[in-house]
Design an enzyme around this catalytic site. Structure first.
Site, mmCIF file in Angstrom:
data_model
loop_
_atom_site.group_PDB
_atom_site.id
_atom_site.type_symbol
_atom_site.label_atom_id
_atom_site.label_comp_id
_atom_site.label_asym_id
_atom_site.label_seq_id
_atom_site.Cartn_x
_atom_site.Cartn_y
_atom_site.Cartn_z
ATOM 1 N N ASP A 1 4.024 2.632 -4.102
ATOM 2 C CA ASP A 1 3.012 3.236 -4.967
ATOM 3 C C ASP A 1 2.841 2.315 -6.170
ATOM 4 O O ASP A 1 3.787 2.088 -6.927
ATOM 5 C CB ASP A 1 3.486 4.626 -5.411
ATOM 6 C CG ASP A 1 2.452 5.373 -6.239
ATOM 7 O OD1 ASP A 1 1.521 4.733 -6.787
ATOM 8 O OD2 ASP A 1 2.576 6.601 -6.362
ATOM 9 N N VAL A 2 1.647 1.768 -6.342
ATOM 10 C CA VAL A 2 1.446 0.791 -7.416
ATOM 11 C C VAL A 2 1.616 1.396 -8.796
ATOM 12 O O VAL A 2 1.776 0.658 -9.786
ATOM 13 C CB VAL A 2 0.065 0.115 -7.303
ATOM 14 C CG1 VAL A 2 -0.016 -0.736 -6.045
ATOM 15 C CG2 VAL A 2 -1.061 1.144 -7.363
ATOM 16 N N LYS B 1 -12.228 0.737 -14.365
ATOM 17 C CA LYS B 1 -12.576 -0.603 -13.914
ATOM 18 C C LYS B 1 -12.958 -1.513 -15.087
ATOM 19 O O LYS B 1 -12.696 -2.721 -15.060
ATOM 20 C CB LYS B 1 -13.706 -0.537 -12.890
ATOM 21 C CG LYS B 1 -13.268 0.031 -11.535
ATOM 22 C CD LYS B 1 -12.216 -0.864 -10.864
ATOM 23 C CE LYS B 1 -11.892 -0.419 -9.461
ATOM 24 N NZ LYS B 1 -10.889 -1.292 -8.798
ATOM 25 N N ASP C 1 0.849 -1.185 0.000
ATOM 26 C CA ASP C 1 0.000 0.000 0.000
ATOM 27 C C ASP C 1 0.885 1.236 0.000
ATOM 28 O O ASP C 1 2.010 1.201 0.510
ATOM 29 C CB ASP C 1 -0.920 0.023 1.222
ATOM 30 C CG ASP C 1 -2.167 0.872 1.006
ATOM 31 O OD1 ASP C 1 -2.025 2.110 0.914
ATOM 32 O OD2 ASP C 1 -3.269 0.303 0.906
ATOM 33 N N TYR D 1 -13.852 6.461 -13.214
ATOM 34 C CA TYR D 1 -13.856 5.236 -12.417
ATOM 35 C C TYR D 1 -14.421 4.065 -13.218
ATOM 36 O O TYR D 1 -13.827 2.984 -13.269
ATOM 37 C CB TYR D 1 -14.675 5.457 -11.147
ATOM 38 C CG TYR D 1 -14.690 4.260 -10.224
ATOM 39 C CD1 TYR D 1 -13.597 3.946 -9.427
ATOM 40 C CD2 TYR D 1 -15.801 3.423 -10.162
ATOM 41 C CE1 TYR D 1 -13.613 2.841 -8.581
ATOM 42 C CE2 TYR D 1 -15.831 2.316 -9.319
ATOM 43 C CZ TYR D 1 -14.734 2.026 -8.543
ATOM 44 O OH TYR D 1 -14.747 0.931 -7.716
#
Length: 665
Positions: A468-469, A566, A448, A562
């Protein structure tokens, strides 16, 4: 050894004093490790009819000296123990049954296997440890002579006999006549030290005095710039130095897959590196030193008789089968061969690797072997390290009591030995997924951007990493760190995500759009690419669960970024399911909706949305066809189930958890 006894802290009653002294011993890892050692005190108590009973309070099985409580001692009737000591022979299972039957408390733990030896010694308090210093002295070709020369009449030296009834019987026949007013302890060769006294304080201080004398006679362990092992010295180089081999983490995972195949189940394969270990694995005589055996016989349960030097697992397994075949007749009964896989691996590229069905088991093996390295170094300088013969070690490894444990062992938790990586793990659905997977036995790597993840993921089976992804290098480093800690990856949960503020498409914010796509879609693509080689090596097949959204089949107004991100993530997962099926990797998606216990929902926002619909907050949370409240924990349980064998025939599925939504249906 430092004397840590403080009369002001020690309880006055005998059992309380024994608990205090036991904890002092247990706090010294150079004396006892992971449940080792045992202690006792003899008292007199009133029976139900008022008569006086002599009682031995002895450490119970399953308790650690460092944390033991009064409830950790089994209260045994001394009269019965004295009767048992008169028997000419007794199997250890029969002995343990008799010891349990002699207890005054049916709820007490099983007594120590060395209870009869504690009962035999005619002193009120007895302490027993497996001190490293003593083992360095006794594990010599002339260990007995060295002990007698150094400690003289203060101790009685007892040749090695396997713990249990045989040891107690041997001491009854040979030791009692040797005890004098000068005797303060027993030295059990290749085993440990017993000290005794009028109370635990005296027994403890005698322990300190004897160990200190032994420590003074030993060579100092290697210093900062060199670690001595015999006549050779290996220059100390920290991990990461150019001279230390660099290995790709995927090779670590490949080795784990091979070890798991030998064990017959997934295992944890943890990597350990420090200057002392680096010096040991680079020692030119490594194979000879490591092949001499463990410090004490009980270590064989955790480390096997010898480690694997190098990576020839097939050769190690063949040698283990031959060792079993050579010695199986010794126990006089049919034996179940343990798996032939090593528990300790020494390799120049990897350093020290330890194996366990759970992370804690691998860590225990590592702790034991770190002490082994130190003691071997001291013993080699002293005269030459020598462990017990293979036959004696086999007897311990295949002891009746250990075989009985195998027969009684229940089924392991579903994901025991497996490793899960969860992104977005510091809160909400990600944290709930991590908890659900861990509850089923998995070791979990939580990733995370929130630094709080490190505090949430503590303990041997959890690793919290800040990353940080959206940073591919940080994500790659996190994956590598997880593999180094646990050995590979079996399950991946892509849960990291952001939900930007509601905004009509006509008011699109390009920066917000780009960030949403970066976190929700781009980072998932990066993650999937990084983890594929590890999942392809998962012993039971890799599994991916992607946290998508109800907005994929049923987008909402004001959620363009969003919904689109997704949807993109969903397509990525579907492609991965198509491409990775041949590698035995399952990829499925979960579409949550209205999960209000996440960081996306504040009490103020909930109240605002409920008011918009003219509802109470409680009713708003159940605004679905089933009228049920969805929580992160329920999503986490679904994800764990999707990763389980229940879904072993499913890939590419999109599973809603929304309480029923008319638009989705």
């Amino acid at each position: 050894m430092r004397d840590r006894w403080n009369d002001a802290d020690a309880p006055a009653d005998p059992l309380g004093s024994c608990v205090y002294g036991s904890r002092l011993l247990g706090a010294e890892p150079d004396l006892v490790l992971h449940g080792g050692g045992n202690t006792s005190v003899k008292t007199t108590v009133a029976d139900l009819d008022g008569s006086e009973i002599e009682v031995l309070h002895v450490k119970g099985s399953g308790w650690d000296l460092a944390t033991i409580e009064p409830a950790g001692f089994a209260p045994l009737r001394m009269a019965r123990l004295r009767q048992l000591l008169t028997l000419p022979a007794l199997s250890d299972p029969a002995m343990m049954n008799a010891l349990r039957c002699s207890s005054l408390d049916a709820g007490a733990p099983d007594p120590s296997v060395e209870s009869l030896l504690h009962a035999l010694l005619p002193y009120p308090a007895v302490l027993h440890s497996h001190a490293d210093a003593l083992i360095a002295l006794t594990n010599q070709p002339d260990g007995a002579e060295r002990v007698r020369k150094l400690l003289g009449s203060a101790v009685v030296v007892v040749p090695y006999v396997m713990p249990g009834f045989d040891l107690a019987r041997r001491c009854a026949d040979t030791v009692l006549d040797q005890l004098t007013d000068e005797t303060v302890g027993l030295v059990l060769l290749n085993h440990g030290l017993f000290t005794f006294g009028a109370d635990t304080r005296e027994a403890y201080r005698r322990h300190v005095e004897l160990i200190s004398r032994i420590e003074g006679a030993l060579p100092e362990p290697g210093g900062r710039t060199a670690t001595p092992v015999g006549d050779a010295r290996v220059t100390d180089r920290p991990a990461g130095d150019a001279a230390v081999p660099v290995f790709p983490p995927v090779e670590h995972a490949r080795l784990r897959a091979e070890v798991s195949a030998l064990v017959g189940a997934p295992v944890i394969l943890s990597r350990h590196e420090d200057s002392a270990l680096r010096a040991f694995v680079e020692h030119p005589g490594l194979a000879d030193l490591a092949g001499r055996g463990p410090l004490t016989p009980d270590h064989v349960i955790r480390t096997k008789r010898v480690p694997l030097v190098g990576r020839d697992l097939a050769g190690y397994a063949a040698d283990y089968r031959a060792y079993f075949a050579e010695h199986a007749h010794r126990r006089g009964t049919a034996l179940t061969m343990l798996d032939p896989a090593p528990r300790v691996l020494l390799d120049r590229a990897f350093g020290l690797l330890t194996v366990g069905r759970r992370a804690v088991d691998a860590d225990i093996a590592a702790d034991i072997y770190r002490h082994t390295v130190t003691v071997i170094g001291q013993a080699e300088e002293l005269g030459g390290y020598r462990a017990l013969p293979a036959a004696d070690l086999f007897d311990m490894e295949y002891w009746d009591l250990e075989q009985a444990k195998l027969r009684r062992a229940g089924a392991a938790a579903e994901f025991t030995g497996e490793v899960a990586l969860v992104t977005g793990a510091a809160s909400g659905i990600g944290l709930a997924c991590a908890d659900a997977l861990r509850a089923r036995g998995a070791a979990v790597v939580g990733v995370d951007v929130d630094p709080g993840v490190t505090g949430l993921f503590t303990g041997p089976d959890r690793l919290g990493l800040v990353a940080d992804v959206t940073d591919p290098d940080a994500l790659r480093a996190a994956v590598a760190a997880g593999v180094a800690r646990f050995g590979g990856l079996d399950m991946v949960v892509a849960s990291a995500g952001v939900f930007p503020a509601s905004r009509p498409l006509a008011d699109l914010d390009p920066v917000e759009w780009r960030r949403t796509m970066a976190v929700n879609a781009d980072a998932t693509a990066t993650l999937l690419a990084l983890v594929h080689p590890y999942l392809a090596l998962a012993p039971r097949g890799g599994r991916v669960a992607v946290i998508a959204s109800k907005n994929v089949p049923a987008p909402g107004p004001g959620a363009a970024a969003y919904s689109a991100s997704k949807a993109a993530t969903t397509q990525l997962a579907r492609v991965a399911a198509l491409e990775w099926a041949a590698d035995g990797i399952r990829v499925n998606l979960v579409h949550p909706d209205a999960v209000f216990d996440t960081g996306l929902w504040t009490p103020e926002l909930l109240a605002q949305r409920a008011a918009h619909y003219g509802m109470s907050v409680a009713d708003y949370k159940r605004r679905n066809l089933l009228g049920t409240e969805l929580t992160s924990a329920r999503v986490g349980e679904l994800v764990a189930t999707v990763c389980s064998a229940v879904f072993s025939g499913t890939t590419g599925a999109q599973i809603p958890i929304d309480g029923g939504n008319e638009r989705v249906i």
